[in-house]
Motif scaffolding. Sequence first.
Motif, mmCIF file in Angstrom:
data_model
loop_
_atom_site.group_PDB
_atom_site.id
_atom_site.type_symbol
_atom_site.label_atom_id
_atom_site.label_comp_id
_atom_site.label_asym_id
_atom_site.label_seq_id
_atom_site.Cartn_x
_atom_site.Cartn_y
_atom_site.Cartn_z
ATOM 1 N N GLY A 60 -4.622 8.611 9.689
ATOM 2 C CA GLY A 60 -5.561 8.886 10.785
ATOM 3 C C GLY A 60 -7.022 8.681 10.415
ATOM 4 N N LYS A 63 -8.303 3.312 9.559
ATOM 5 C CA LYS A 63 -8.123 1.997 8.923
ATOM 6 C C LYS A 63 -7.612 0.954 9.926
ATOM 7 N N THR A 65 -7.573 1.030 13.139
ATOM 8 C CA THR A 65 -8.531 0.814 14.230
ATOM 9 C C THR A 65 -9.613 -0.171 13.770
HETATM 10 N N1 LIG Z 1 -4.701 4.161 21.136
HETATM 11 C C1 LIG Z 1 -5.173 5.320 20.692
HETATM 12 N N2 LIG Z 1 -5.536 6.285 21.568
HETATM 13 C C2 LIG Z 1 -6.031 7.456 21.127
HETATM 14 N N3 LIG Z 1 -6.224 7.776 19.825
HETATM 15 C C3 LIG Z 1 -5.870 6.852 18.919
HETATM 16 C C4 LIG Z 1 -5.323 5.573 19.290
HETATM 17 N N4 LIG Z 1 -5.060 4.865 18.170
HETATM 18 C C5 LIG Z 1 -5.434 5.644 17.133
HETATM 19 N N5 LIG Z 1 -5.906 6.834 17.575
HETATM 20 C C6 LIG Z 1 -6.436 7.942 16.761
HETATM 21 O O1 LIG Z 1 -7.522 7.429 15.998
HETATM 22 C C7 LIG Z 1 -7.491 7.945 14.674
HETATM 23 C C8 LIG Z 1 -7.453 6.787 13.683
HETATM 24 O O2 LIG Z 1 -6.207 6.120 13.826
HETATM 25 P P1 LIG Z 1 -5.813 4.854 12.925
HETATM 26 O O3 LIG Z 1 -4.501 4.351 13.414
HETATM 27 O O4 LIG Z 1 -6.957 3.897 12.920
HETATM 28 O O5 LIG Z 1 -5.689 5.527 11.498
HETATM 29 P P2 LIG Z 1 -5.125 4.947 10.114
HETATM 30 O O6 LIG Z 1 -6.170 5.213 9.093
HETATM 31 O O7 LIG Z 1 -4.696 3.540 10.292
HETATM 32 O O8 LIG Z 1 -3.896 5.915 9.890
HETATM 33 P P3 LIG Z 1 -2.451 5.694 9.176
HETATM 34 O O9 LIG Z 1 -2.686 5.624 7.710
HETATM 35 O O10 LIG Z 1 -1.720 6.934 9.578
HETATM 36 O O11 LIG Z 1 -1.857 4.436 9.771
HETATM 37 C C9 LIG Z 1 -6.269 8.852 14.593
HETATM 38 O O12 LIG Z 1 -6.699 10.180 14.748
HETATM 39 C C10 LIG Z 1 -5.404 8.430 15.759
HETATM 40 O O13 LIG Z 1 -4.681 9.522 16.274
#
Ligand SMILES: Nc1ncnc2c1ncn2[C@@H]1O[C@H](COP(=O)(O)OP(=O)(O)OP(=O)(O)O)[C@@H](O)[C@H]1O
Length: 333
Positions: A60, A63, A65
């Motif tokens: 979360g 990354k 995003t």
């Molecule tokens: N489409 C969406 N709508 C709402 N919130 C979102 C969405 N996509 C991601 N998030 C939120 O944004 C934050 C960042 O998510 P992201 O997927 O970028 O994290 P990450 O670092 O890739 O995590 P992981 O290692 O678990 O894959 C998280 O709190 C997630 O719940």
Amino acid sequence: MSVINVEGLTKEYLVHHKKPGLSGSVKALFHREYERKVAVKGLSFKINEGEFAGFIGPNGAGKSTTLKMLTGILTPSSGTADVIGCTPWKRSMVHRRQISIVMGNRSQLIWDLPPLETFGLNKEMYQIPKVDFDKDLTELSELLGVDHLLKVQTRKLSLGERMKMEIIGAVLHRPRVLFLDEPTIGLDLFAQRHTREFLKDYNKRYGSTILLTSHYLEDIKELCDRLLVIDKGQMLYDGQTNQIVNKLSLHKFITVSFKQRVSPERIVALGGTIVTEQLLKMVIRVPRNNVTRLAGEMLNMLPVEDLTIEDPSIEDVIENVYSGEGIKEGEAI
Ligand SMILES: Nc1ncnc2c1ncn2[C@@H]1O[C@H](COP(=O)(O)OP(=O)(O)OP(=O)(O)O)[C@@H](O)[C@H]1O
């Protein structure tokens, strides 16, 4: 020369909150409640041509995003990004031809077709000359050990076999920048190692720039000279991978063997924390700035037979950073 330039990149999601039960569903039809969720918050960094950089952070952290914004899948709420001279979310053909993304949790191959046929479609889309396509496909599939599977329907491949095909599909048009989001997720140790060797070789051979996210620190330690660590959408560390221990660890470990038993209270009184104690041997955690003093006092005052001072491992430091222990507010880089 930098090929990725990110300045103040921010992404807010609007998250819909539905009250539980049927009445909640009915109410939501007329009045929707939204909450703003900041996934990426003012991120700034540059990646140079040919660099292999690790992009890590706890679940979360933001990354995926970020990678989605850099590949044009998402548009940011604010901030700018320039990837090979293009703004990714404008989705120009120049940008799309020169980048590629592999997402470990999402297939880009057509499920009902053999990989060979999806690759054929990519060949047309990216206008890859037939000679280059045939030569590269033979070489890549042999290198990854999946040449005998090119005509097997994608849905019949194992996870590891499919991931290798995903990588081939992503690099066939020789992108200058490759984004890899968890490319080794779920692979067995042999397939992980094989994929790592391939990526290392690919980066060296073609000088392509690679930004890799992975929860396997082995991937990062082996492949990435540069490391970017984010949490809660913000940069915590941006520097050389092998410098993270020096920069972010607040402690060192002293391993000491005594000639006769020493009471733990004496160590605590000197400012150390005992991690393990076995007969006459102790491992002591010491704040970094106290190590020299504490080691000197132990040597002067206690019956020391042998003493070594060690840094924590990268794994320990990153675990501490993820738990918020290795970094204080305002110290983020
Ligand atoms: N489409 C969406 N709508 C709402 N919130 C979102 C969405 N996509 C991601 N998030 C939120 O944004 C934050 C960042 O998510 P992201 O997927 O970028 O994290 P990450 O670092 O890739 O995590 P992981 O290692 O678990 O894959 C998280 O709190 C997630 O719940």
